[in-house]
Design a protein around this motif. Structure first.
Motif, PDB file in Angstrom:
ATOM      1  N   VAL A 186       0.885  -1.235   0.021  1.00 62.70           N
ATOM      2  CA  VAL A 186       0.048   0.075   0.004  1.00 62.70           C
ATOM      3  C   VAL A 186       0.838   1.181   0.183  1.00 62.70           C
ATOM      4  O   VAL A 186       0.709   2.148  -0.643  1.00 62.70           O
ATOM      5  CB  VAL A 186      -0.965   0.199   1.092  1.00 62.70           C
ATOM      6  N   ALA A 187       1.901   1.089   0.685  1.00 61.30           N
ATOM      7  CA  ALA A 187       2.701   2.337   0.857  1.00 61.30           C
ATOM      8  C   ALA A 187       3.442   2.932  -0.435  1.00 61.30           C
ATOM      9  O   ALA A 187       3.833   4.131  -0.691  1.00 61.30           O
ATOM     10  CB  ALA A 187       3.728   2.128   2.005  1.00 61.30           C
ATOM     11  N   ARG A 188       4.021   1.792  -1.140  1.00 61.91           N
ATOM     12  CA  ARG A 188       4.721   1.990  -2.209  1.00 61.91           C
ATOM     13  C   ARG A 188       3.987   1.574  -3.567  1.00 61.91           C
ATOM     14  O   ARG A 188       4.800   1.914  -4.732  1.00 61.91           O
ATOM     15  CB  ARG A 188       6.274   1.477  -1.994  1.00 61.91           C
ATOM     16  N   ASN A 189       3.141   0.809  -3.410  1.00 65.16           N
ATOM     17  CA  ASN A 189       2.626   0.514  -4.717  1.00 65.16           C
ATOM     18  C   ASN A 189       1.145   1.100  -5.064  1.00 65.16           C
ATOM     19  O   ASN A 189       0.751   0.486  -6.414  1.00 65.16           O
ATOM     20  CB  ASN A 189       2.574  -1.066  -5.006  1.00 65.16           C
ATOM     21  N   VAL A 190       0.614   1.642  -4.287  1.00 63.03           N
ATOM     22  CA  VAL A 190      -0.808   2.257  -4.429  1.00 63.03           C
ATOM     23  C   VAL A 190      -0.858   3.542  -4.480  1.00 63.03           C
ATOM     24  O   VAL A 190       0.136   4.443  -3.775  1.00 63.03           O
ATOM     25  CB  VAL A 190      -1.828   1.716  -3.541  1.00 63.03           C
ATOM     26  N   ASP A 191      -1.444   4.207  -5.584  1.00 65.21           N
ATOM     27  CA  ASP A 191      -1.581   5.670  -5.717  1.00 65.21           C
ATOM     28  C   ASP A 191      -2.050   6.312  -4.265  1.00 65.21           C
ATOM     29  O   ASP A 191      -2.913   5.640  -3.900  1.00 65.21           O
ATOM     30  CB  ASP A 191      -2.585   5.999  -6.821  1.00 65.21           C
ATOM     31  N   PRO A 192      -1.378   7.324  -3.997  1.00 65.76           N
ATOM     32  CA  PRO A 192      -1.711   7.833  -2.460  1.00 65.76           C
ATOM     33  C   PRO A 192      -3.210   8.576  -2.498  1.00 65.76           C
ATOM     34  O   PRO A 192      -3.731   8.516  -1.452  1.00 65.76           O
ATOM     35  CB  PRO A 192      -0.833   8.934  -2.335  1.00 65.76           C
ATOM     36  N   ASN A 193      -3.634   8.737  -3.832  1.00 67.31           N
ATOM     37  CA  ASN A 193      -5.122   9.161  -3.893  1.00 67.31           C
ATOM     38  C   ASN A 193      -5.971   7.979  -3.863  1.00 67.31           C
ATOM     39  O   ASN A 193      -7.395   8.197  -3.588  1.00 67.31           O
ATOM     40  CB  ASN A 193      -5.386   9.818  -5.193  1.00 67.31           C
TER      41      ASN A 193
END
Length: 426
Positions: free
Chosen positions: A259-266
């Motif tokens: 989640v922290a590095r592979n999912v768009d923060p939005n």
């Protein structure tokens, strides 16, 4: 109703005159196209009856696809109020159908009936009598609220069209649950619905408050079981073994990067390692370790990318330590997506009923999942949240209880929504 009598009589005469001019046919005098839609006061006289029903269901919880007693209670009540009742839909599901007037329009409203495998510790006088089973998610309340609406709709019949009240089994079990089974049993072919609506209580928000969000509202939920195969041995000679616990520990930390590095923060996503089991003695390196993961997302793209990344990480970590891995990735409920028009309509009905101050639009996304999502993949509609009380225990908690203040409010809401949907004003 006396205050509306002149208006009703005037409307009826107009309708009769129009039909007489058309073909000489008299309309159904039982159908009165009144503008009186259900108010909070209209369901107050059913409070005691609904409370008795709800607490009886609470006291006798039944797990997924075993809702025999609950389903029969629902069916018998519906039959007593004049509904056409179909039992055994998708297993233990019940559908009550009420037709009135001449319109071909139809609407479906769904409630879930199943309980959870939790031992109740509420201390209530009507607590579960079945050890290890309880209504810890409020399905007893959802069922009773819809029964309250069924009673009100049957006695007033202020609608023109067909209402299908859908009492669903097995919402809590994940993949292969009640919604999928009812759909496979031809739910919408047998009981056509132009739109479908559902509701869930929401602890932490004042009772009688309604919350809405168009678009993705509740998360997709996938379950992953990862088994790491190493080489067991003596704790004093780790160099002769392949330690699966070491692999598992490293993988736990690596999975937090998904989640922290592979999912768009939005975007919104969750990876939770819920179980990790390995070994039986402190001086033994085990042969294997097993972890189970809950993965939640709000879009098909994020869901697919998270699966791919979890598989890559698990495989690479195992290989890096000389171990092997087995991955069982089970896709559960899809993202629950409320349609724009029906959500705006459902919110408008709530504002009319309880006022704008007790109605919340654009409510935040909820990382929990709900198999009502399967219905929304096939029909437009809206899943609504209703506050269960600001200081009430959380869902799936052994001390939880549905707030009886919501019984007549929820019944009035479903009644008004059905009346409004099946009127010429929608």
């Amino acid at each position: 109703m006396s205050e509306h009598a002149p208006e009703i009589e005037s409307i009826l005469k107009t309708v009769e005159a129009d039909v007489d001019a058309a073909d000489g046919q008299k309309p159904d005098r039982h159908f009165i196209p009144t503008r009186h839609f259900c108010t909070l006061d209209d369901t107050l006289d059913s409070r005691a009856e609904l409370q008795d029903i709800r607490r009886h269901i609470h006291q006798h919880p039944e797990l997924a696809f075993n809702e025999i007693h609950t389903a029969e209670l629902v069916a018998s009540r519906l039959e007593g109020w004049g509904y056409e009742v179909t039992r055994g839909v998708g297993g233990t599901g019940v559908v009550g159908t009420l037709r009135h007037g001449t319109s071909r329009r139809s609407v479906g409203i769904r409630a879930d009936m199943d309980a959870l495998p939790i031992h109740e510790r509420s201390g209530l006088p009507y607590a579960s009598v079945h050890e290890g089973k309880m209504h810890a998610c409020g399905h007893d309340g959802h069922t009773t609220v819809l029964l309250g609406a069924a009673r009100q709709l049957a006695r007033t019949r202020h609608f023109d069209g067909t209402i299908h009240l859908i009492f669903q089994p097995a919402e809590e079990i994940g993949s292969g649950g009640g919604a999928e089974r009812m759909l496979a049993d031809g739910l919408f072919e047998r009981f056509p619905c132009d739109a479908i609506f559902g509701l869930h209580n929401h602890p932490g928000v004042a009772a009688g408050t309604f919350m809405f969000r168009a678009g993705p509202f509740m998360a997709a939920c996938d379950t992953v079981a990862i088994t790491i195969r190493g080489k067991g041995g003596h704790a004093a000679r780790p160099h002769q073994s392949i330690d699966p616990i070491l692999v598992a520990g490293s993988l736990v930390m690596a999975l937090q990067s998904v989640v922290a590095r592979n999912v768009d923060p939005n975007e919104t996503a969750v990876v939770t390692i819920g179980t990790l089991h390995a070994g039986h003695a402190p001086n033994v390196i085990p042969d294997s370790a097993r972890m189970e993961i809950s993965v939640r997302s709000f879009s098909a793209e994020v869901r697919a990318s998270m699966e791919a990344r979890i598989r890559q990480l698990a495989t690479a970590h195992a290989e890096g330590y000389g171990a092997t891995v087995e991955i069982d990735y089970v896709r559960g409920y899809p993202v629950l997506v409320n349609s724009e028009r029906e959500t705006a309509f459902a919110q408008q009905v709530a504002e009319e009923l309880v006022g704008a101050e007790r109605t919340v639009g654009n409510f935040h996304r909820i990382a929990g999942s709900e198999d009502f999502a399967y219905f929304l993949q096939q029909r437009p509609g809206c899943f609504v949240r209703m506050g269960n009380g600001a200081n009430q225990p959380l869902l799936h908690n052994a001390g939880y209880d549905f707030n009886d203040e919501n019984l007549t409010v929820g019944a009035a809401y479903w009644t008004r929504l059905a009346e409004r949907y099946l009127s010429d004003e929608f």
